[in-house]
Design a protein around this motif. Structure first.
Motif, PDB file in Angstrom:
ATOM      1  N   CYS A 164       0.707  -1.284  -0.110  1.00  0.00           N
ATOM      2  CA  CYS A 164       0.026   0.082  -0.166  1.00  0.00           C
ATOM      3  C   CYS A 164       0.692   1.303  -0.247  1.00  0.00           C
ATOM      4  O   CYS A 164       0.955   2.218   0.871  1.00  0.00           O
ATOM      5  CB  CYS A 164      -1.039  -0.011   1.207  1.00  0.00           C
ATOM      6  SG  CYS A 164      -2.409   0.986   0.940  1.00  0.00           S
ATOM      7  N   GLY A 165       1.758   1.351  -1.058  1.00  0.00           N
ATOM      8  CA  GLY A 165       2.722   2.330  -1.032  1.00  0.00           C
ATOM      9  C   GLY A 165       2.116   3.405  -2.152  1.00  0.00           C
ATOM     10  O   GLY A 165       0.793   3.675  -2.142  1.00  0.00           O
ATOM     11  N   THR A 166       2.918   3.690  -3.025  1.00  0.00           N
ATOM     12  CA  THR A 166       2.705   4.850  -4.215  1.00  0.00           C
ATOM     13  C   THR A 166       1.404   4.344  -4.946  1.00  0.00           C
ATOM     14  O   THR A 166       0.371   5.239  -5.117  1.00  0.00           O
ATOM     15  CB  THR A 166       3.706   5.245  -5.299  1.00  0.00           C
ATOM     16  OG1 THR A 166       4.919   5.524  -4.517  1.00  0.00           O
ATOM     17  CG2 THR A 166       3.511   6.164  -6.288  1.00  0.00           C
ATOM     18  N   VAL A 167       1.419   3.170  -5.258  1.00  0.00           N
ATOM     19  CA  VAL A 167       0.338   2.769  -6.223  1.00  0.00           C
ATOM     20  C   VAL A 167      -0.944   1.957  -5.340  1.00  0.00           C
ATOM     21  O   VAL A 167      -2.028   2.404  -5.541  1.00  0.00           O
ATOM     22  CB  VAL A 167       0.860   1.538  -7.156  1.00  0.00           C
ATOM     23  CG1 VAL A 167      -0.360   1.209  -8.254  1.00  0.00           C
ATOM     24  CG2 VAL A 167       1.983   2.205  -8.114  1.00  0.00           C
TER      25      VAL A 167
ATOM     26  N   ARG B 211       4.708  -3.728   4.931  1.00  0.00           N
ATOM     27  CA  ARG B 211       5.658  -4.069   5.735  1.00  0.00           C
ATOM     28  C   ARG B 211       5.495  -3.595   7.123  1.00  0.00           C
ATOM     29  O   ARG B 211       5.873  -4.361   8.048  1.00  0.00           O
ATOM     30  CB  ARG B 211       6.957  -3.361   5.112  1.00  0.00           C
ATOM     31  CG  ARG B 211       8.023  -4.143   5.575  1.00  0.00           C
ATOM     32  CD  ARG B 211       9.504  -3.237   5.304  1.00  0.00           C
ATOM     33  NE  ARG B 211       9.618  -3.069   3.875  1.00  0.00           N
ATOM     34  CZ  ARG B 211      10.407  -3.716   3.007  1.00  0.00           C
ATOM     35  NH1 ARG B 211      10.911  -5.098   3.772  1.00  0.00           N
ATOM     36  NH2 ARG B 211      10.552  -3.592   1.805  1.00  0.00           N
TER      37      ARG B 211
ATOM     38  N   LYS C  51       6.406  -5.760 -13.223  1.00  0.00           N
ATOM     39  CA  LYS C  51       7.354  -6.120 -14.512  1.00  0.00           C
ATOM     40  C   LYS C  51       8.493  -6.756 -14.107  1.00  0.00           C
ATOM     41  O   LYS C  51       8.737  -7.448 -14.965  1.00  0.00           O
ATOM     42  CB  LYS C  51       7.356  -4.892 -15.152  1.00  0.00           C
ATOM     43  CG  LYS C  51       8.135  -3.600 -14.452  1.00  0.00           C
ATOM     44  CD  LYS C  51       7.155  -2.779 -14.005  1.00  0.00           C
ATOM     45  CE  LYS C  51       7.515  -1.722 -13.090  1.00  0.00           C
ATOM     46  NZ  LYS C  51       7.426  -0.406 -13.248  1.00  0.00           N
TER      47      LYS C  51
ATOM     48  N   GLU D 175      11.328   3.631  -9.351  1.00  0.00           N
ATOM     49  CA  GLU D 175      11.227   2.504  -8.383  1.00  0.00           C
ATOM     50  C   GLU D 175      11.936   2.486  -7.288  1.00  0.00           C
ATOM     51  O   GLU D 175      12.931   3.621  -6.952  1.00  0.00           O
ATOM     52  CB  GLU D 175      12.290   1.370  -9.183  1.00  0.00           C
ATOM     53  CG  GLU D 175      11.379   1.026 -10.791  1.00  0.00           C
ATOM     54  CD  GLU D 175      10.034   0.549 -10.551  1.00  0.00           C
ATOM     55  OE1 GLU D 175       9.685  -0.469  -9.943  1.00  0.00           O
ATOM     56  OE2 GLU D 175       9.132   1.357 -11.040  1.00  0.00           O
TER      57      GLU D 175
ATOM     58  N   GLY E 239       3.584   6.782 -11.621  1.00  0.00           N
ATOM     59  CA  GLY E 239       2.966   7.724 -10.704  1.00  0.00           C
ATOM     60  C   GLY E 239       1.622   6.821 -10.187  1.00  0.00           C
ATOM     61  O   GLY E 239       1.045   5.924 -10.868  1.00  0.00           O
TER      62      GLY E 239
HETATM   63  N1  LIG Z   1       5.326   3.917  -8.977  1.00  0.00           N
HETATM   64  C1  LIG Z   1       4.800   3.677 -10.246  1.00  0.00           C
HETATM   65  O1  LIG Z   1       4.892   4.729 -10.975  1.00  0.00           O
HETATM   66  C2  LIG Z   1       4.635   2.378 -10.640  1.00  0.00           C
HETATM   67  C3  LIG Z   1       4.917   1.163 -10.176  1.00  0.00           C
HETATM   68  N2  LIG Z   1       4.805  -0.059 -10.772  1.00  0.00           N
HETATM   69  C4  LIG Z   1       4.915  -1.158  -9.768  1.00  0.00           C
HETATM   70  O2  LIG Z   1       4.056  -1.255  -8.661  1.00  0.00           O
HETATM   71  C5  LIG Z   1       4.741  -2.019  -7.677  1.00  0.00           C
HETATM   72  C6  LIG Z   1       4.541  -1.182  -6.556  1.00  0.00           C
HETATM   73  O3  LIG Z   1       5.232   0.185  -6.664  1.00  0.00           O
HETATM   74  P1  LIG Z   1       5.157   1.358  -5.637  1.00  0.00           P
HETATM   75  O4  LIG Z   1       3.912   1.424  -5.235  1.00  0.00           O
HETATM   76  O5  LIG Z   1       6.054   2.577  -6.267  1.00  0.00           O
HETATM   77  O6  LIG Z   1       6.148   0.739  -4.594  1.00  0.00           O
HETATM   78  P2  LIG Z   1       6.229   1.313  -2.890  1.00  0.00           P
HETATM   79  O7  LIG Z   1       7.803   1.035  -2.495  1.00  0.00           O
HETATM   80  O8  LIG Z   1       5.637   2.705  -2.829  1.00  0.00           O
HETATM   81  O9  LIG Z   1       5.241   0.339  -2.117  1.00  0.00           O
HETATM   82  C7  LIG Z   1       5.450  -0.691  -2.017  1.00  0.00           C
HETATM   83  C8  LIG Z   1       4.729  -1.521  -0.726  1.00  0.00           C
HETATM   84  O10 LIG Z   1       4.814  -2.714  -0.498  1.00  0.00           O
HETATM   85  C9  LIG Z   1       4.761  -2.927   1.024  1.00  0.00           C
HETATM   86  N3  LIG Z   1       5.928  -4.150   1.255  1.00  0.00           N
HETATM   87  C10 LIG Z   1       7.004  -4.159   1.055  1.00  0.00           C
HETATM   88  N4  LIG Z   1       7.563  -5.348   1.530  1.00  0.00           N
HETATM   89  C11 LIG Z   1       6.624  -6.018   2.170  1.00  0.00           C
HETATM   90  C12 LIG Z   1       6.471  -7.400   2.535  1.00  0.00           C
HETATM   91  N5  LIG Z   1       7.202  -8.315   2.922  1.00  0.00           N
HETATM   92  N6  LIG Z   1       5.131  -7.733   3.074  1.00  0.00           N
HETATM   93  C13 LIG Z   1       4.165  -6.902   2.988  1.00  0.00           C
HETATM   94  N7  LIG Z   1       4.178  -5.533   2.279  1.00  0.00           N
HETATM   95  C14 LIG Z   1       5.240  -5.275   1.821  1.00  0.00           C
HETATM   96  C15 LIG Z   1       5.360  -1.595   1.455  1.00  0.00           C
HETATM   97  O11 LIG Z   1       4.973  -1.461   2.866  1.00  0.00           O
HETATM   98  C16 LIG Z   1       4.601  -0.805   0.727  1.00  0.00           C
HETATM   99  O12 LIG Z   1       3.349  -0.449   1.141  1.00  0.00           O
HETATM  100  C17 LIG Z   1       6.262  -2.134  -8.157  1.00  0.00           C
HETATM  101  O13 LIG Z   1       6.029  -3.697  -8.636  1.00  0.00           O
HETATM  102  C18 LIG Z   1       6.372  -1.576  -9.172  1.00  0.00           C
HETATM  103  O14 LIG Z   1       7.201  -1.823 -10.179  1.00  0.00           O
HETATM  104  C19 LIG Z   1       4.140  -0.057 -11.820  1.00  0.00           C
HETATM  105  C20 LIG Z   1       3.905   0.890 -12.696  1.00  0.00           C
HETATM  106  C21 LIG Z   1       4.079   2.002 -12.001  1.00  0.00           C
END
Ligand SMILES: NC(=O)C1=CN([C@@H]2O[C@H](COP(=O)(O)OP(=O)(O)OC[C@H]3O[C@@H](n4cnc5c(N)ncnc54)[C@H](O)[C@@H]3O)[C@@H](O)[C@H]2O)C=CC1
Ligand SMILES: N[C@@H](CC=O)C(=O)O
Ligand code: NA
Length: 435
Positions: A16-19, A50, A107, A192, A309
């Motif tokens: 539950c991060g950016t996306v 996390r 991806k 990323e 985003g």
């Molecule tokens: N940010 C972007 O613009 C885009 C992201 N993506 C993909 O979306 C996915 C997520 O990206 P973001 O939201 O940017 O990442 P982020 O780093 O903002 O969020 C990651 C989330 O995963 C949780 N997390 C990490 N390890 C964990 C674990 N072991 N157990 C439970 N929760 C855990 C974190 O607490 C956080 O809420 C990635 O695969 C990224 O490549 C795809 C397209 C665009």
């Protein structure tokens, strides 16, 4: 597990991060609309992060740090927005083998393990959807998989990484520095978790692998994709491009290559290129993405929009989630992956490319002929030469016709060693111009 009886479709959100935070927001704010479109309520049954203590804004009764247990619980669909390979691969395989459908934006995982994940989905009759994994909000994978399923795609080429496009656009327009622009891209949620995945081209290579696999009905992994990032792009490259009415972009290029004997292969590569400023991709700025698709019957198609985003990516995730929910309600599943063509991947050295080479050479009679001879020795034909004199040095710009990439690389290596060559100012591949 079936929801054909009108029961809610229960969703586990992993990450539950950016996306993920935008997905949670839209799922809550648009609950009624989504239920109407899916044919049953789409219910958020749990959220794994996390550090649950860092999320006072989320419904506390839904939060857990134990993603594996949430996957095993009574949920129908897993929305995975954590990223990375393990433990995510294990969670998703577990879910799929139990018949739970998966929606993911990951991806990095898909570009290496899509065969294993699709097989698990096929065996259990579950859906595996990942529109958000390539070009964020832009509907691109579904058109490739479904709308163009009856056509023969020959090329997919475009800007598929928002972070590097954001950086290159700033370097071109304001002359901004590399590091400060990368920090800004991270702050805006484009980069990323480890931004070297963006600047070194790994993210774009993963996307190229996914695009090539779908477009050419073959299995292409990220390690099959030739990859160069933007960390080697210098202000000299940008200036050389500008002087010639071109700009620098990081492109993913996936092509069907037909050899003289008629055999086909797939070329998949990611590297910086110079393109004319009049080319439609040249005007794609900031974190926007744009992808050209060429197909025999359809001709040229262009897909454009926000490629990174939180909210734009969440839009694609929600689209997949509604599709999965509809399938659950109707008791079926969506289209499967097809890798029937099984085309081999062509090595980069054998892929036809064109080079732009900018040199400072001694301004003496015969120098141009000597340089041109090196191109000829490697079987590389020159398309255009431009020379400008500056005191005892001349600036020479050479653009080649198409030649095998290995021959072009060898030519540049040899030219760099010539006594008459004072400096190799810029070397970059050229796209988007008549060969
Ligand atoms: N940010 C972007 O613009 C885009 C992201 N993506 C993909 O979306 C996915 C997520 O990206 P973001 O939201 O940017 O990442 P982020 O780093 O903002 O969020 C990651 C989330 O995963 C949780 N997390 C990490 N390890 C964990 C674990 N072991 N157990 C439970 N929760 C855990 C974190 O607490 C956080 O809420 C990635 O695969 C990224 O490549 C795809 C397209 C665009
Ligand atoms: N880091 C990626 C996010 C979307 O896939 C990018 O910059 O494009
Ligand atoms: Na997309």
């Amino acid at each position: 597990m079936s929801t054909a009886d009108g029961k809610a479709v229960r969703v586990a959100l992993l990450g539950c991060g950016t996306v993920g935070s935008e997905v949670a927001r839209l799922l809550t704010e648009q609950a009624d609309e989504l239920a109407a479109r899916a044919g049953a309520p789409v219910e958020l049954a749990g959220i794994a992060v996390r550090r649950p203590d860092k999320h006072p804004e989320l419904p506390q009764h839904l939060l857990t740090a134990d993603a594996a247990a949430l996957v095993e619980s009574d949920v129908d669909v897993i929305v995975e927005l954590v990223g990375g390979i393990e433990p995510v691969r294990t969670w998703l395989l577990t879910a799929l083998r139990k018949g739970k459908s998966v929606v993911t934006a990951n991806k990095a995982l898909l570009s290496e393990y899509s065969a294993e994940l699709s097989e698990a989905a096929d065996s259990a009759g579950a859906d595996l959807f990942f529109e958000a994994a390539v070009a964020g909000a832009i509907p691109l994978l579904r058109p490739l998989r479904e709308s163009l399923a009856g056509d023969r795609i020959t090329k997919v080429m475009g800007i598929v990484n928002g972070t590097t496009n954001f950086i290159l656009s700033a370097m071109d327009s304001t002359g901004a520095g590399y590091a400060e622009t990368l920090d800004e891209a991270s702050r805006l949620g484009y980069a990323e978790a480890d931004p070297t995945a963006d600047v070194d081209g790994y993210d774009a290579a993963s996307k190229a692998a996914i695009l090539a696999s779908l477009a050419f009905h073959s299995r292409v992994t990220a390690s099959d994709v030739h990859r160069e990032g933007i960390s080697g792009v210098t202000s000299s490259d940008i200036a050389a491009a500008k002087a010639l009415g071109r700009t620098v972009k990081l492109l993913a290029i996936c092509e069907r290559v037909t050899a003289d004997d008629g055999t086909e292969s797939v070329s998949a590569r990611v590297h910086p290129v110079m393109i004319p400023r009049s080319h439609p991709l040249a005007g794609v700025g900031g974190a926007f993405n744009a992808v050209f698709v060429e197909a025999d019957a359809a001709g040229e198609l262009m897909f454009y929009g926000q490629g990174a985003g939180g909210a734009p990516t969440a839009s694609a995730v929600l689209g997949d989630l509604v599709a999965v929910a509809r399938n659950r309600v109707l008791g079926g599943r969506g289209p499967r992956e097809s890798a029937h063509a099984n085309l081999p991947v062509r090595p980069m050295g054998q892929t036809p490319t064109r080079y732009h080479v900018s040199l400072d050479v001694a301004d003496r009679p015969g120098v141009l002929a000597q340089v041109a001879q090196v191109f000829a020795d490697h079987g590389v034909s020159i398309a255009a030469v431009r020379q400008r004199d500056r005191l005892s040095t001349a600036s020479l710009v050479i653009v080649t016709h198409l030649a095998p990439d290995a021959a072009l690389e060898a030519t540049v290596r040899e030219i760099g060693k010539m006594d008459v060559v004072r400096e190799v100012v810029s070397v970059m591949r050229v796209e988007g111009e008549d060969a």
